[in-house]
Design a protein around this motif. Sequence first.
Motif, PDB file in Angstrom:
ATOM      1  N   CYS A 258       0.836  -1.208   0.000  1.00  0.00           N
ATOM      2  CA  CYS A 258       0.000   0.000   0.000  1.00  0.00           C
ATOM      3  C   CYS A 258       0.867   1.253   0.000  1.00  0.00           C
ATOM      4  CB  CYS A 258      -0.924   0.008   1.215  1.00  0.00           C
ATOM      5  SG  CYS A 258      -2.278  -1.172   1.167  1.00  0.00           S
ATOM      6  N   ASN A 259       1.870   1.276   0.868  1.00  0.00           N
ATOM      7  CA  ASN A 259       2.749   2.448   0.936  1.00  0.00           C
ATOM      8  C   ASN A 259       3.540   2.627  -0.355  1.00  0.00           C
ATOM      9  OD1 ASN A 259       1.962   3.262   3.461  1.00  0.00           O
ATOM     10  ND2 ASN A 259       3.842   2.648   4.504  1.00  0.00           N
ATOM     11  N   ALA A 260       4.012   1.526  -0.933  1.00  0.00           N
ATOM     12  CA  ALA A 260       4.778   1.624  -2.173  1.00  0.00           C
ATOM     13  C   ALA A 260       3.915   2.142  -3.312  1.00  0.00           C
ATOM     14  CB  ALA A 260       5.366   0.260  -2.527  1.00  0.00           C
TER      15      ALA A 260
ATOM     16  N   GLU B 161       1.729   8.362   2.230  1.00  0.00           N
ATOM     17  CA  GLU B 161       1.601   6.994   2.708  1.00  0.00           C
ATOM     18  C   GLU B 161       0.618   6.912   3.866  1.00  0.00           C
ATOM     19  OE1 GLU B 161       5.468   5.429   3.594  1.00  0.00           O
ATOM     20  OE2 GLU B 161       6.283   6.061   1.661  1.00  0.00           O
ATOM     21  N   ALA B 162      -0.220   5.880   3.831  1.00  0.00           N
ATOM     22  CA  ALA B 162      -1.267   5.722   4.845  1.00  0.00           C
ATOM     23  C   ALA B 162      -0.766   5.069   6.122  1.00  0.00           C
ATOM     24  CB  ALA B 162      -2.426   4.909   4.272  1.00  0.00           C
ATOM     25  N   TYR B 163       0.447   4.492   6.090  1.00  0.00           N
ATOM     26  CA  TYR B 163       0.937   3.751   7.251  1.00  0.00           C
ATOM     27  C   TYR B 163       2.333   4.211   7.659  1.00  0.00           C
ATOM     28  CZ  TYR B 163      -2.856   0.614   5.974  1.00  0.00           C
ATOM     29  OH  TYR B 163      -4.084   0.101   5.655  1.00  0.00           O
ATOM     30  N   LEU B 164       2.530   4.318   8.959  1.00  0.00           N
ATOM     31  CA  LEU B 164       3.854   4.461   9.548  1.00  0.00           C
ATOM     32  C   LEU B 164       4.263   3.086  10.055  1.00  0.00           C
ATOM     33  CD1 LEU B 164       3.406   7.763  11.602  1.00  0.00           C
ATOM     34  CD2 LEU B 164       4.496   7.490   9.353  1.00  0.00           C
ATOM     35  N   ILE B 165       5.428   2.606   9.631  1.00  0.00           N
ATOM     36  CA  ILE B 165       5.871   1.269   9.997  1.00  0.00           C
ATOM     37  C   ILE B 165       7.159   1.381  10.809  1.00  0.00           C
ATOM     38  CG2 ILE B 165       6.481  -1.026   9.157  1.00  0.00           C
ATOM     39  CD1 ILE B 165       5.094  -0.301   6.513  1.00  0.00           C
ATOM     40  N   ASP B 166       7.088   0.909  12.036  1.00  0.00           N
ATOM     41  CA  ASP B 166       8.255   0.880  12.916  1.00  0.00           C
ATOM     42  C   ASP B 166       8.829  -0.537  12.861  1.00  0.00           C
ATOM     43  OD1 ASP B 166      10.095   0.832  14.958  1.00  0.00           O
ATOM     44  OD2 ASP B 166       8.846   1.914  16.396  1.00  0.00           O
TER      45      ASP B 166
ATOM     46  N   PHE C 117      -1.831   3.679  11.473  1.00  0.00           N
ATOM     47  CA  PHE C 117      -2.557   4.291  10.367  1.00  0.00           C
ATOM     48  C   PHE C 117      -2.513   5.804  10.492  1.00  0.00           C
ATOM     49  CE2 PHE C 117      -6.819   5.790   8.799  1.00  0.00           C
ATOM     50  CZ  PHE C 117      -6.495   5.715   7.451  1.00  0.00           C
ATOM     51  N   VAL C 118      -2.341   6.489   9.359  1.00  0.00           N
ATOM     52  CA  VAL C 118      -2.316   7.953   9.316  1.00  0.00           C
ATOM     53  C   VAL C 118      -3.648   8.441   8.748  1.00  0.00           C
ATOM     54  CG1 VAL C 118      -1.112   9.981   8.444  1.00  0.00           C
ATOM     55  CG2 VAL C 118       0.172   7.871   8.910  1.00  0.00           C
ATOM     56  N   PRO C 119      -4.598   8.865   9.595  1.00  0.00           N
ATOM     57  CA  PRO C 119      -5.945   9.220   9.111  1.00  0.00           C
ATOM     58  C   PRO C 119      -5.966  10.329   8.075  1.00  0.00           C
ATOM     59  CG  PRO C 119      -5.935   8.989  11.502  1.00  0.00           C
ATOM     60  CD  PRO C 119      -4.500   8.965  11.058  1.00  0.00           C
ATOM     61  N   SER C 120      -5.014  11.247   8.141  1.00  0.00           N
ATOM     62  CA  SER C 120      -5.016  12.388   7.222  1.00  0.00           C
ATOM     63  C   SER C 120      -4.412  12.059   5.864  1.00  0.00           C
ATOM     64  CB  SER C 120      -4.251  13.558   7.840  1.00  0.00           C
ATOM     65  OG  SER C 120      -2.901  13.177   8.100  1.00  0.00           O
ATOM     66  N   ALA C 121      -3.816  10.889   5.720  1.00  0.00           N
ATOM     67  CA  ALA C 121      -3.144  10.523   4.473  1.00  0.00           C
ATOM     68  C   ALA C 121      -4.145  10.278   3.358  1.00  0.00           C
ATOM     69  CB  ALA C 121      -2.285   9.285   4.682  1.00  0.00           C
ATOM     70  N   ASN C 122      -3.716  10.531   2.122  1.00  0.00           N
ATOM     71  CA  ASN C 122      -4.588  10.280   0.971  1.00  0.00           C
ATOM     72  C   ASN C 122      -4.109   9.072   0.156  1.00  0.00           C
ATOM     73  OD1 ASN C 122      -2.277  11.311  -0.200  1.00  0.00           O
ATOM     74  ND2 ASN C 122      -3.325  12.852  -1.439  1.00  0.00           N
ATOM     75  N   GLY C 123      -3.199   8.283   0.722  1.00  0.00           N
ATOM     76  CA  GLY C 123      -2.657   7.131   0.023  1.00  0.00           C
ATOM     77  C   GLY C 123      -3.506   5.892   0.164  1.00  0.00           C
TER      78      GLY C 123
END
Length: 253
Positions: A89-91, A100-105, A126-132
């Motif tokens: 999804c991020n790619a 990107e809709a996700y931050l991955i640690d 999950f990043v709610p404000s993202a448009n990805g």
Amino acid sequence: MLHNLPPLTLATLESHMVYIQGGTFMMGGEHMDGDSFPEHNVNLDNFLCCRFPVTQKLYQEVSDSSPSQFTHSQKPVERVHWYDAIMYCNALSRKYSLQEAYLIDFENMDPNNENGVDNLKYTVSFVPSANGYRLPTEAEWEYAARGGQYAQTFPLAGSPNDHEVAWSDITSHDMSQPIGLRTPNSLGLFDMSGNVSEWVWDWRDHRDGEYFQQCEERGTVQNPVGPISGKYRGVRGGSWFNYDDNNNLRIAW
């Protein structure tokens, strides 16, 4: 995969997405087993959903990886774990210059992951404000599979007959099949029942349906995202090797 609103502006992408108008529906409960019960009211905002499962061709173009067993450019990608889906999804978002809709640690293990055999346990936010691009929630997946505001009462996505809409162990020749060869549901979504199972965002409720019970007690739940912890992430729709009187292909888990 889903994409947050507002809708995409690239025509080449819009043709692969279906705009789904939100609304209220009764989630779960077609079979009183596991965590599909009790039924409860859910209200969802508008969202976009891919018309087809992600093909092996697209997955390889975006992620530079080809993990599938049943190789064919137009078959859905398979043998991907949940983290693979998140990273895809991020790619895909990066490919089209979306946030990107996700931050991955990758360094710190997720304290909400109760799976004893998951040796990755990446912490994903999950990043709610993202448009990805992102995975659907379990509620969004079920609403879309049912047909959204054009919902029908079929146990499968688009028909009561698995031979019309689903590839199962009766018809699949023991392998996945190219996308879009069965009849779509009333929203024009293909392969929501059968072919390959589909990842969703939510943790699976492994506590005798406790989460759905809590939802029922709250009345109408707005945009639910599932339990805060769990052993497994949710998969929906069944696959080419499922039949079992259609129980594994049904819309409600």
